[in-house]
Structure formats: structure tokens, C-alpha cells
Enzyme design. Structure first.
Site, short mmCIF file in Angstrom:
data_model
loop_
_atom_site.label_atom_id
_atom_site.label_comp_id
_atom_site.label_asym_id
_atom_site.label_seq_id
_atom_site.Cartn_x
_atom_site.Cartn_y
_atom_site.Cartn_z
N GLY A 368 0.92 -1.24 0.04
CA GLY A 368 -0.02 0.19 0.02
C GLY A 368 0.95 1.22 -0.07
O GLY A 368 2.17 1.21 0.15
N PHE A 372 3.19 9.35 3.60
CA PHE A 372 4.39 9.19 3.98
C PHE A 372 5.33 8.30 3.08
O PHE A 372 6.71 8.44 3.02
CB PHE A 372 4.36 8.27 5.31
CG PHE A 372 3.77 7.13 5.20
CD1 PHE A 372 4.33 5.74 4.77
CD2 PHE A 372 2.41 6.91 5.75
CE1 PHE A 372 3.78 4.56 4.69
CE2 PHE A 372 1.96 5.74 5.44
CZ PHE A 372 2.20 4.61 5.08
N VAL A 375 4.41 1.02 1.62
CA VAL A 375 4.67 -0.16 2.64
C VAL A 375 4.95 -1.33 1.85
O VAL A 375 4.00 -1.89 0.78
CB VAL A 375 3.63 -0.31 3.57
CG1 VAL A 375 3.90 -1.64 4.41
CG2 VAL A 375 3.20 0.81 4.37
N ASP A 486 -5.37 9.11 15.28
CA ASP A 486 -5.72 9.00 13.86
C ASP A 486 -6.30 7.67 13.66
O ASP A 486 -6.03 6.76 13.15
CB ASP A 486 -4.69 9.14 12.99
CG ASP A 486 -4.99 9.14 11.58
OD1 ASP A 486 -6.04 9.60 11.20
OD2 ASP A 486 -4.07 8.85 10.58
#
Length: 696
Positions: A368, A372, A375, A486
């Protein structure tokens, strides 16, 4: 006949009052301690006047007796107050049940208290009954308006003694610490003003248990003041060196024992150990000599070692070529914090190891991607599967979040938090390595029409309970106090058995234990899961995490995203909270069950879960439960839930950050859990009771 019955009741009441007065006298004269009279205990205030058989005042008492037990048991706080009649025959009454009892026990206790009061305090216009699990007072005086009036109390203590000396002092210190902490917990409970606690002690008394409660109509500060008043007043008088005791008051009460007398403790303090015995004189002298020798070595050896280290470093630095003196990559922690350095150094991994594990970050291994970076799935040489979070070199965001996540997650250990395995900080690469989650993130299973069938009720309940336990650990049980900020479906990862693990701590904030909330001008997170005070004013706390949990819970049971969607009846677009509230008020909550579950929930689970979810998304943070309270609601089948108010805060879904994983996810297996029944309160062994009609 009526006059004879009246004389008999008055005679019986007088006997009980004389017995209570005798016990009080014996206690003050230090006479041999006798057992207290069995519950219920009563305060019969003859000075307030009497009423007659068949009078309007008696009819008003009976009217309250017909309604107050039902009202108390139906209240989420197990509390009710009311009045009947008009002056001079008006009667005012209050009933409070213990916070961990069930509705039927509450109703039965209050009904019995009315009967006992009219027998034991026959024809007294004011009577108070103390029982387990309820307290009742009625009076011709309107005492309901003054929530701080706690006059008229019963004190009881265990007639045995703790071992004398230092051990007794240590026990008193430990029990006092627990009682005060439980009082603070009760004052902070916005629904019931109720708390229970436990603390480990020693082999003689392996555990100390406590309870504190106020009437729920008291403000938190009033409750705390009321409890501290009776703790500070009666503890030095009656409880020093005693292994148990309690103070019954109408407005507040507390209890401690060396045996369990309630349900699961809501508060657990770390174990304490009694002080070690003082060493013998000869042993103390020898110990002193050893300490002096050790002190000399402790001073000289570090100095010698430091000089050698400085000399070595100077020689090494002089021998290095100027070209070799390149600045290292700044580590994402404070260089002045040795705990952070030690935590991170133990997790450092080589870049070559991670390149080999991910096939040089091959596209085929990508799980994914978010704000940022990406992954990747990897496999270490030992065969262990890992997930590698790679900060994008071109990204302008994420470095501070990565620093935060690295320091925080390295210190957190809980089965419902994703486990950090390592970190790599070489060159321009900044990588975090986590345990691999075969079922990846919750959102891609829950919101996929095909895969959501794998999430049966057992798995969904496991996920709800696991996330709630993970949040409680962050808020209350870990060495740090952390607000996640979050929490959402894409940040809940699922292992092979669908056990949930909270991930992505990039936005997490560390709180002090005396800190209740903080404010930021930089709003970051995911709209739709944000609490209103955070999205609009930048205020965040553990209660903003509770709001996010409530949204997530409603998503899990309905299978719908919190963002806007068209309703099945082609009505105008509704957000999830508004849709749930419409069905809640119309009594059609079962219609919201995820269709992949067959449109049914076992044992009324849907109603209970929606109720908890709506309590978590209340507009005011003060009206939302703590996560420890949520866990009590989820695990207990006897706790009465408060009715929620309409949640009015709704915003469009605007992703500030993406989750750790995205993509297709396989399913897992199920597991369910059963709640245990509450334990009944039992009388303290060899318990002596004292009566204080009015405070002095």
C-alpha cells in the site's frame, strides 16, 4: 389495633436504635469488639417528627415506594430522586445503587429499603437505609437540592488488626493510596461517579480492594471533595491498622477490604512491597563497611574509566582523515534521552538486509501507499515475514511523524498494538519494520462486499474488544500516556486470526499523567473520525480518541463507511452518524446490521453496540466514556447503558493521511468471549459499625 401496631413498631425501632448506640459506646470505650448488626443499617431521625397511620405523609411515602425502585433501576446511573405530595405532607426521596450491580438487584434493594424503613423507623418522617447494593433516604425536608450535604453516616471497620509495627504502617500507606486513587477515579466517571480498584501487597494480604461512589448528580469536584472529606475524617479515627472498613453516606461512600467484594476492578495500581526489616546491629556495621568500600570504588572507578575513554577518543579522532569526518544521519530522537537511544539502537537494521528481504522494494511486494510513502512485504533470511514502511524521499511530510512513531512504538508492548521489529536509517533511507499482518487492514475487508462475509459476529466483536483494549492501554495502562489522534479502519491491522492491532502512530501525542487535553494549530488526521473539538478548535485528548472509536464501532456493525452515502430508501444523502441516530430514535436499529451478516445480530448485540457507539460520539468530551468504561460496557451483560443524545457533528470524508496498508485482504478465523457475572458484596469479617447522625 392500629394503636397497638404503632406501639409495636416504635418499640422495635427503639431496640435497633439502642443497639446501634451501644455499639458506638463500646467502640469509644475500647471494649472487646463485637460483630456489627447485619445489613441493612438504618438512621431513624425521631427529631424530624412523626407521622400517623393512614396520614397523607404515609400515602406519599408509599407513592414514592411504588415508583422510585423502577426509576433507579431504569437509570443508566442506577440513581433516582423524587418527591410526592405538597407541604406540609411533602416527602422527598433519593435512591442510589452500587455502580456495578444490575437493574433487577437495584430495584429489589430499593423496594426492600422502603419496606425496612417503615418497619425499623416506624412513623419517623425522616429515615435513611444503608444496604448492599443500595442506599435510600426520605425526608419531609427538601434535601435533594443540596448535593454537598452528606450528613448522617455509618462507619464500619474490621475488628481484626494488621500486624503491628512497620508492616502495619506500610499496609495503611498502601490502602490509603488505593482508596484515594479510587476516589479520584470515581469522581472522574461522568456517568456513575463510581470506581473500584485493587492493589497487590504481600503474602499475608496479597490484594487490597476498594470502592468509591458519589451520587451522579454531583459535579466531579464536589464528588472528589465529598470523598476526601470522609476519607480524611474517618481513616485516622477508625481504620488505622485495620484490614478493612467503610463509610456509608447518602451522597458519597467508600470501602476497602483484603478480599474481593465487587466485580472486576476498574482501576489497578502497581503492586507494592512492605519495607524490609531493619538489619541487626552487627550486620548493619558490616553493611556499613561494605557500603564505604563500595562508595570509594564507585567514585574512583568511573573517573579512571572516563579518563581512559577520553584518551582513546582523542587518539582516534586525531588519526581520522578530514574527509572521513562526515556528519551522520540525524537520528529521530532526542540525543539527551538515554532511554530513547537505548530503545532505538537495539532495533537498528542494515539497509542491505531490508533490500534483500523486499527484493529491492519490488513493485510486486508493495502492500500500500500513503502520504508518508509506501509499505512493502518482505521475508528475512530466517523466514520471518515483515512489513517495511519506507518514507518517500520526495515527501515533504512524514519525517516528524516517523520520529514520533519510532520513539513511541519502541516503548509500547500490547497484543492489540502493532509490534515494531526494527528501524533502518542509512543515507537517505528512513525505514520502519513491523510484524506482517496477513489480513492487512480492516477497511479493505469490512468495506468489500465479497470479503466482508468473512467477518462474522464473532470476529467483529473480537475486533471491537481488541481495539478498545489497545486504546485503554495507550490512555491508562502503559508507562506512557498517549493520544493516538488518527484511529480509523485503515489503521487497524488484522493478523491471521483476525486479532486487531492499532497501527500508524505518526500523529500520536504524549500526555503527562496530570494533563487532560492539549491544543494544536496544526489539524492532522482523517475527517469523519475527528472529534468536533479537535476538527474545529484543535483540542485533543483521550476523549477525542473515544470519538474516533465510536465512529469505527458503528462502521464495524453496519458495514458502512462514515462518509456520506445514499440511504437504501433513496432519501437524501446521509452521513453514518445521522443515519444511525434516525434508526435509534425510531427503534429500528436492527435494520442497520451489515447485510453480509444476514441482517441479524445474536442476543440483541446490535442494540448494545450502537448504544456504546453513540455514547462515544457525543458532542461534548465530558459526555463520552473513557476507554476503561467502554471495556466494562462491552464485557458486562449487567451494566445498564446511559441513553445517548443526538450527535450533531458531521463533516465530509477528507483524507489527511492514508492508512498503512491498502489492497486485497484474505479472511481469518473467529473467537468469542463470555462475560463473567458480578460478585456480590459480602460483609467484612468481625465488622463493627458506628453511627454519625450529623457531621461534627
Amino acid at each position: 389495633m392500629a394503636m397497638a401496631a404503632m406501639r409495636m413498631r416504635r418499640s422495635l425501632a427503639l431496640r435497633y436504635q439502642l443497639a446501634a448506640a451501644l455499639l458506638l459506646l463500646l467502640a469509644f470505650l475500647n471494649a472487646p469488639l463485637a460483630g456489627a448488626q447485619p445489613l441493612p443499617w438504618q438512621l431513624c431521625d425521631a427529631a424530624a417528627g412523626n407521622y400517623t397511620e393512614g396520614s397523607a405523609y404515609q400515602a406519599n411515602i408509599r407513592a414514592l415506594a411504588g415508583g422510585l425502585p423502577r426509576n433507579a433501576s431504569a437509570s443508566p446511573a442506577l440513581f433516582a430522586k423524587g418527591s410526592a405530595g405538597a407541604a406540609p405532607d411533602a416527602v422527598y426521596a433519593l435512591a442510589l445503587c452500587r455502580g456495578d450491580t444490575n437493574a433487577s438487584s437495584c430495584a429489589a434493594c430499593v423496594a426492600a429499603a422502603f419496606r425496612n424503613a417503615q418497619q425499623l423507623c416506624a412513623f419517623n418522617r425522616r429515615a435513611t437505609m444503608f444496604d448492599d447494593p443500595c442506599i435510600l433516604r426520605y425526608s419531609a425536608h427538601d434535601f435533594l437540592a443540596n448535593v454537598t450535604d452528606n450528613s448522617g453516616r455509618f462507619v464500619a471497620f474490621n475488628g481484626n488488626n494488621v500486624t503491628a509495627g512497620a508492616a502495619a504502617a506500610a499496609f495503611d500507606a498502601a490502602s490509603g493510596r488505593l482508596v484515594n486513587a479510587t476516589a479520584d477515579y470515581a469522581a472522574g466517571d461522568p456517568t456513575r461517579r463510581f470506581g473500584t480498584g485493587e492493589e497487590g501487597y504481600d503474602a499475608t494480604y496479597p490484594k487490597i480492594y476498594s470502592l468509591a461512589q458519589c451520587t451522579p448528580d454531583m459535579a466531579a469536584d464536589d464528588c472528589r471533595t465529598c470523598l476526601r472529606d470522609i476519607i480524611e475524617k474517618f481513616t485516622p479515627q477508625y481504620f488505622v491498622g485495620k484490614p478493612g472498613g467503610r463509610v456509608f453516606g447518602v451522597r458519597c461512600n467508600f470501602r476497602f477490604e483484603t478480599y474481593s467484594f465487587s466485580g472486576r476492578p476498574l482501576l489497578q495500581l502497581p503492586d507494592v512491597l512492605p519495607p524490609a526489616p531493619a538489619p541487626a546491629p552487627a550486620a548493619a556495621e558490616e553493611e556499613g563497611r561494605r557500603n564505604r568500600t563500595g562508595l570509594i570504588l564507585a567514585i574512583t572507578l568511573p573517573i579512571v574509566a572516563a579518563l581512559l575513554l577520553i584518551s582513546t577518543c582523542v587518539c582516534f579522532w586525531r588519526r581520522r582523515k578530514p574527509a572521513e569526518r562526515k556528519p551522520s544521519v540525524p537520528l529521530p530522537y532526542s540525543a539527551t534521552n538515554p532511554d530513547d537511544i537505548q530503545s532505538i539502537d537495539s532495533l537498528l537494521l542494515d539497509l542491505s538486509t531490508l533490500r534483500a528481504a523486499t527484493d529491492n522494494f519490488a513493485e510486486s511486494n508493495k502492500l500500500g501507499e500513503g502520504g508518508f510513502g509506501a509499505v512493502y512485504k518482505g521475508v528475512l533470511s530466517e523466514g520471518e515475514e515483515i512489513a517495511v514502511k519506507r518514507l518517500s524521499q520526495s515527501s515533504t511530510q512524514g519525517i516528524e511523524e516517523l520520529k514520533t512513531e519510532l520513539v513511541l512504538v519502541a516503548k509500547l508492548q500490547h497484543k492489540n498494538l502493532v509490534r515494531l521489529l526494527g528501524v533502518c536509517l542509512e543515507g537517505q533511507e528512513k525505514l520502519l519494520v513491523y510484524e506482517y499482518m496477513p489480513n492487512r487492514s480492516l477497511d479493505t475487508v469490512l468495506f468489500d462486499a465479497g470479503k466482508s462475509r468473512d467477518l462474522d459476529w464473532g470476529k467483529r466483536l473480537k475486533i471491537v474488544n481488541g481495539v478498545a483494549r489497545g486504546l485503554q492501554y495507550l490512555h491508562e495502562d502503559s508507562q506512557l500516556r498517549i493520544v493516538h489522534r488518527d484511529l480509523k479502519a485503515s489503521n487497524v491491522l488484522l493478523d491471521s486470526d483476525c486479532n486487531p492491532k492499532i497501527s500508524d502512530f505518526g500523529l500520536a501525542k504524549l500526555f503527562g499523567w496530570d494533563q487532560s487535553q492539549a491544543v494544536t494549530s496544526h489539524i492532522a488526521g482523517t475527517y469523519g473520525y475527528m472529534a468536533p473539538e479537535y476538527a474545529m478548535r484543535g483540542q485533543y485528548s483521550v476523549k477525542s480518541d473515544a470519538f474516533s472509536f465510536g465512529v469505527l464501532l458503528l462502521e464495524i456493525v453496519t458495514g458502512r463507511k462514515n462518509s456520506s452515502f445514499a440511504s437504501p430508501d433513496s432519501e437524501p444523502s446521509l452521513d453514518l452518524l445521522s443515519l444511525v441516530w434516525e434508526h435509534w430514535t425510531s427503534g429500528t436499529v436492527e435494520k442497520l446490521v451489515d447485510p453480509s451478516l444476514g441482517g441479524r445480530s445474536p442476543g440483541g448485540q446490535m442494540l448494545k453496540l450502537v448504544n456504546i457507539g453513540l455514547l462515544c460520539v457525543q458532542d461534548s468530551p465530558a459526555d463520552r466514556p473513557t476507554m476503561s468504561a467502554v471495556n466494562v460496557m462491552l464485557s458486562s451483560s449487567t451494566v445498564s447503558l446511559q441513553a445517548p443524545s443526538r450527535p450533531t457533528f458531521c463533516v465530509d470524508d477528507m483524507e489527511g493521511f492514508s492508512g498503512m496498508y491498502s489492497g486485497a485482504y484474505p479472511g481469518g478465523s473467529q473467537s468469542t468471549g463470555d462475560s463473567k457475572p458480578q460478585a456480590a458484596m459480602s460483609p467484612s469479617p468481625n465488622e463493627v459499625s458506628l453511627t454519625e447522625i450529623e457531621p461534627r
